[in-house]
Design an enzyme around this catalytic site. Structure first.
Site, PDB file in Angstrom:
ATOM      1  N   GLY A 100      36.640  39.352  38.156  1.00 29.12           N
ATOM      2  CA  GLY A 100      35.586  39.529  37.170  1.00 29.12           C
ATOM      3  C   GLY A 100      35.484  40.979  36.743  1.00 29.12           C
ATOM      4  N   CYS A 101      34.329  41.379  36.252  1.00 31.49           N
ATOM      5  CA  CYS A 101      34.112  42.737  35.764  1.00 31.49           C
ATOM      6  C   CYS A 101      34.569  43.755  36.806  1.00 31.49           C
ATOM      7  CB  CYS A 101      32.641  42.943  35.428  1.00 31.49           C
ATOM      8  SG  CYS A 101      32.277  44.615  34.849  1.00 31.49           S
ATOM      9  N   PHE A 102      35.513  44.593  36.433  1.00 34.03           N
ATOM     10  CA  PHE A 102      36.137  45.473  37.412  1.00 34.03           C
ATOM     11  C   PHE A 102      35.240  46.570  37.944  1.00 34.03           C
ATOM     12  CE2 PHE A 102      38.881  47.401  33.695  1.00 34.03           C
ATOM     13  CZ  PHE A 102      37.763  47.929  33.069  1.00 34.03           C
ATOM     14  N   TRP A 103      34.150  46.899  37.268  1.00 35.51           N
ATOM     15  CA  TRP A 103      33.260  47.946  37.768  1.00 35.51           C
ATOM     16  C   TRP A 103      32.713  47.584  39.151  1.00 35.51           C
ATOM     17  CZ3 TRP A 103      29.915  47.871  32.753  1.00 35.51           C
ATOM     18  CH2 TRP A 103      30.597  48.509  31.712  1.00 35.51           C
TER      19      TRP A 103
END
Length: 189
Positions: free
Chosen positions: A29-32
Site C-alpha cells: 500500500g502507500c509506501f510512506w
C-alpha cells in the site's frame, strides 16, 4: 560494496550498501507508512536503510503522478537494506504480513488501485523459497486462506522522488494508511 539504484528522472543514484548487506523489496500500500513502520520496528535490529520507490511495472523513470494513475504496472514499494547476521529475511516478511492487510486486491484501506497491491519482490531463489513458505504459513495460520500477495522476481527499482523519502519523519501529521498497524498474531508454527 556499493549498489546502484535508479531514481526518477533516469539518472542512477549510487547508494552505499555495507559489505554483506542484503536487500528485500515489499509492497503493502502507500509506501510512506510501510517505510516508517519498518524503520520503527527494526531501527536497532540490523536495518541499515529503507527507501520508497516503484517496482513491478514496465515504465522507465516513473513519477509519483504516473504511478498513482494506475497504468504503469508499478507498485508503491519499500526497499530494505539489512544486515542478515542481525535480521533475517523471514523476520522482515513476518512483520510485513503483520503490518498490512494482504487480503485485498489492489487496495489498502481507502487507497485503491494496482499501485497499492500487496507484493513481495524477491532478489534470489532463496528469497523466493522463503517468501512462498512464509506466505503459505501466514495464509493458513493468520489470514484464513485469503492472502492475495504477489510473489514475483524483482525487476528494476526506481527511487521515488526525494520528498517521499522519510515522509512521515518530516511530516509527522502526514497521511498514514489506516490499515498499517501491527497485528497481534501468535508466533508462526
Amino acid at each position: 560494496m556499493s549498489g546502484v539504484s535508479s531514481s526518477s528522472g533516469g539518472s542512477p543514484t549510487a547508494t552505499p550498501i555495507p559489505e554483506g548487506a542484503e536487500k528485500a523489496t515489499v509492497a503493502a500500500g502507500c509506501f510512506w507508512g510501510v517505510e516508517h513502520a519498518f524503520r520503527k520496528k527494526f531501527a536497532d535490529s540490523g536495518l541499515y536503510d529503507a527507501r520508497v520507490g516503484y517496482i513491478g511495472g514496465d515504465v522507465a523513470n516513473p513519477s509519483y503522478r504516473a504511478v498513482c494513475g494506475g497504468n504503469t504496472g508499478h507498485a508503491e514499494a519499500t526497499q530494505l537494506i539489512y544486515d542478515p547476521t542481525q535480521l533475517s529475511y523471514s523476520q522482515l516478511l513476518e512483520f510485513f504480513y503483520r503490518m498490512h492487510d494482504p487480503t485485498t486486491v489492489d487496495q489498502q484501506g481507502p487507497d485503491r488501485g494496482p499501485q497499492y497491491r500487496s507484493g513481495i519482490f524477491f532478489h534470489s531463489p532463496e528469497q523466493e523459497t522463503i517468501a512462498r513458505d512464509i506466505t503459505k504459513s501466514v495464509d493458513e495460520q493468520w489470514w484464513s486462506g485469503r492472502v492475495v500477495t504477489e510473489i514475483l522476481p524483482a525487476k528494476e527499482w526506481w527511487d521515488a522522488e526525494e520528498y517521499h523519502q522519510l515522509y512521515l519523519d518530516r511530516n509527522p501529521m502526514g497521511y498514514e494508511c489506516p490499515s498499517h498497524f501491527t497485528r497481534p498474531f501468535p508466533e508462526l508454527k
